[in-house]
Design a protein around this motif. Structure first.
Motif, PDB file in Angstrom:
ATOM      1  N   MET A  37      33.423  30.360  48.704  1.00  0.00           N
ATOM      2  CA  MET A  37      34.479  30.284  47.785  1.00  0.00           C
ATOM      3  C   MET A  37      34.990  31.823  47.785  1.00  0.00           C
ATOM      4  O   MET A  37      36.150  32.290  47.660  1.00  0.00           O
ATOM      5  N   ALA A  38      34.072  32.795  47.274  1.00  0.00           N
ATOM      6  CA  ALA A  38      34.697  34.164  47.258  1.00  0.00           C
ATOM      7  C   ALA A  38      34.989  34.626  48.442  1.00  0.00           C
ATOM      8  O   ALA A  38      35.684  35.636  48.454  1.00  0.00           O
ATOM      9  N   ILE A  97      20.049  36.778  40.925  1.00  0.00           N
ATOM     10  CA  ILE A  97      20.815  37.153  39.438  1.00  0.00           C
ATOM     11  C   ILE A  97      21.443  38.284  39.551  1.00  0.00           C
ATOM     12  O   ILE A  97      22.551  38.136  38.849  1.00  0.00           O
ATOM     13  N   THR A  98      21.067  39.231  40.037  1.00  0.00           N
ATOM     14  CA  THR A  98      22.005  40.407  40.094  1.00  0.00           C
ATOM     15  C   THR A  98      23.247  40.238  40.972  1.00  0.00           C
ATOM     16  O   THR A  98      24.213  40.440  40.353  1.00  0.00           O
ATOM     17  N   LEU A  99      23.360  39.701  41.877  1.00  0.00           N
ATOM     18  CA  LEU A  99      24.436  39.585  42.409  1.00  0.00           C
ATOM     19  C   LEU A  99      25.449  38.445  41.902  1.00  0.00           C
ATOM     20  O   LEU A  99      26.563  38.503  41.866  1.00  0.00           O
ATOM     21  N   ALA A 100      24.835  37.549  41.176  1.00  0.00           N
ATOM     22  CA  ALA A 100      25.635  36.343  40.487  1.00  0.00           C
ATOM     23  C   ALA A 100      26.272  37.018  39.322  1.00  0.00           C
ATOM     24  O   ALA A 100      27.384  36.817  38.973  1.00  0.00           O
ATOM     25  N   GLY A 101      25.533  38.064  38.529  1.00  0.00           N
ATOM     26  CA  GLY A 101      26.040  38.928  37.440  1.00  0.00           C
ATOM     27  C   GLY A 101      27.279  39.806  37.929  1.00  0.00           C
ATOM     28  O   GLY A 101      28.311  39.719  37.270  1.00  0.00           O
ATOM     29  N   LEU A 102      26.969  40.461  39.272  1.00  0.00           N
ATOM     30  CA  LEU A 102      28.187  41.270  39.773  1.00  0.00           C
ATOM     31  C   LEU A 102      29.459  40.301  40.031  1.00  0.00           C
ATOM     32  O   LEU A 102      30.565  40.643  39.830  1.00  0.00           O
ATOM     33  N   ALA A 103      29.094  39.153  40.672  1.00  0.00           N
ATOM     34  CA  ALA A 103      30.178  38.144  41.103  1.00  0.00           C
ATOM     35  C   ALA A 103      31.004  37.937  39.917  1.00  0.00           C
ATOM     36  O   ALA A 103      32.182  37.692  39.554  1.00  0.00           O
ATOM     37  N   MET A 104      30.153  37.430  38.715  1.00  0.00           N
ATOM     38  CA  MET A 104      30.882  36.969  37.446  1.00  0.00           C
ATOM     39  C   MET A 104      31.464  38.254  36.824  1.00  0.00           C
ATOM     40  O   MET A 104      32.922  37.937  36.422  1.00  0.00           O
ATOM     41  N   VAL A 105      31.386  39.467  36.852  1.00  0.00           N
ATOM     42  CA  VAL A 105      32.096  40.428  36.652  1.00  0.00           C
ATOM     43  C   VAL A 105      33.169  40.547  37.189  1.00  0.00           C
ATOM     44  O   VAL A 105      34.581  40.799  36.806  1.00  0.00           O
ATOM     45  N   ALA A 106      33.358  40.454  38.543  1.00  0.00           N
ATOM     46  CA  ALA A 106      34.432  40.713  39.452  1.00  0.00           C
ATOM     47  C   ALA A 106      35.453  39.566  39.316  1.00  0.00           C
ATOM     48  O   ALA A 106      36.585  39.819  39.172  1.00  0.00           O
ATOM     49  N   ASN A 107      34.906  38.434  39.168  1.00  0.00           N
ATOM     50  CA  ASN A 107      35.623  37.224  38.900  1.00  0.00           C
ATOM     51  C   ASN A 107      36.336  37.459  37.466  1.00  0.00           C
ATOM     52  O   ASN A 107      37.599  36.796  37.263  1.00  0.00           O
ATOM     53  N   PHE A 108      35.640  37.891  36.549  1.00  0.00           N
ATOM     54  CA  PHE A 108      36.314  38.200  35.233  1.00  0.00           C
ATOM     55  C   PHE A 108      37.607  39.080  35.442  1.00  0.00           C
ATOM     56  O   PHE A 108      38.630  38.852  34.813  1.00  0.00           O
ATOM     57  N   TYR A 113      44.895  37.348  38.492  1.00  0.00           N
ATOM     58  CA  TYR A 113      45.463  36.910  39.867  1.00  0.00           C
ATOM     59  C   TYR A 113      45.341  35.135  40.207  1.00  0.00           C
ATOM     60  O   TYR A 113      46.079  34.762  40.657  1.00  0.00           O
ATOM     61  N   SER A 114      44.053  34.789  39.759  1.00  0.00           N
ATOM     62  CA  SER A 114      43.745  33.524  39.906  1.00  0.00           C
ATOM     63  C   SER A 114      43.076  32.911  38.869  1.00  0.00           C
ATOM     64  O   SER A 114      41.776  32.742  38.949  1.00  0.00           O
ATOM     65  N   PRO A 115      43.592  32.651  37.569  1.00  0.00           N
ATOM     66  CA  PRO A 115      42.879  32.101  36.632  1.00  0.00           C
ATOM     67  C   PRO A 115      41.914  31.060  36.792  1.00  0.00           C
ATOM     68  O   PRO A 115      40.739  31.124  36.209  1.00  0.00           O
ATOM     69  N   VAL A 116      42.267  29.955  37.129  1.00  0.00           N
ATOM     70  CA  VAL A 116      41.441  28.695  37.403  1.00  0.00           C
ATOM     71  C   VAL A 116      40.390  28.903  38.535  1.00  0.00           C
ATOM     72  O   VAL A 116      39.309  28.515  38.225  1.00  0.00           O
ATOM     73  N   TRP A 117      40.818  29.674  39.526  1.00  0.00           N
ATOM     74  CA  TRP A 117      39.615  29.843  40.648  1.00  0.00           C
ATOM     75  C   TRP A 117      38.558  30.901  40.159  1.00  0.00           C
ATOM     76  O   TRP A 117      37.444  30.407  40.295  1.00  0.00           O
ATOM     77  N   ALA A 118      38.847  31.872  39.450  1.00  0.00           N
ATOM     78  CA  ALA A 118      38.087  32.644  38.623  1.00  0.00           C
ATOM     79  C   ALA A 118      37.136  32.084  37.643  1.00  0.00           C
ATOM     80  O   ALA A 118      35.987  32.462  37.624  1.00  0.00           O
TER      81      ALA A 118
END
Length: 144
Positions: A37-38, A97-108, A113-118
């Motif tokens: 999805m990313a 765990i590290t990448l999921a945390g970074l992806a969480m921050v990036a999506n925050f 730009y895309s609130p539902v998808w994020a």
């Protein structure tokens, strides 16, 4: 007696080829899905699709192409870490765990730009972190 494929946890000297447990398999599937999805999110942003509406007054301002490359890179890394989880690599837990945390921050930071998808990807990343943190302890307790 037949064994189920995903619940046997074997180890080899190199760590590869081991069967993964239930929570690790769940985290791997969610990482592959969230990473894909990313990747789609990054491709759409790089192509400067008309789907995204940019806001002018937001604290974290990057242009849409920069965000696209960030999400594309993170997405590829998350998919690769998810595949490594299925292969039984021990290092894939920490990397996941590290990448999921970074992806969480990036999506925050992608929320304007895309609130539902994020929001959906933030939830997926939270489940991945949870599954990777509690997975090995619960599975080891169940088999002992």
């Amino acid at each position: 007696m037949a064994t189920t494929g995903m619940h046997r946890e074997g180890t080899t000297s190199s760590g590869s080829g081991a069967w993964v447990s239930g929570w690790t398999a769940f985290a791997g599937v969610m990482m592959i899905f969230g990473g894909a999805m990313a990747i789609f999110q990054g491709i759409a942003a790089i192509a400067q699709d008309d789907v995204f509406v940019t806001t002018g007054n937001y604290v974290y301002t990057f242009n849409l192409t920069s965000w696209g490359w960030i999400h594309l890179t993170l997405g590829v890394l998350v998919v690769l870490a998810g595949v490594a989880l299925f292969r039984g690599m021990v290092w894939a837990r920490v990397v996941g765990i590290t990448l999921a945390g970074l992806a969480m921050v990036a999506n925050f930071m992608w929320l304007p730009y895309s609130p539902v998808w994020a929001s959906v990807l933030i939830a997926i990343d939270a489940f991945v972190i949870w599954a990777l943190c509690v997975g090995s302890g619960r599975d080891a307790a169940r088999t002992a």
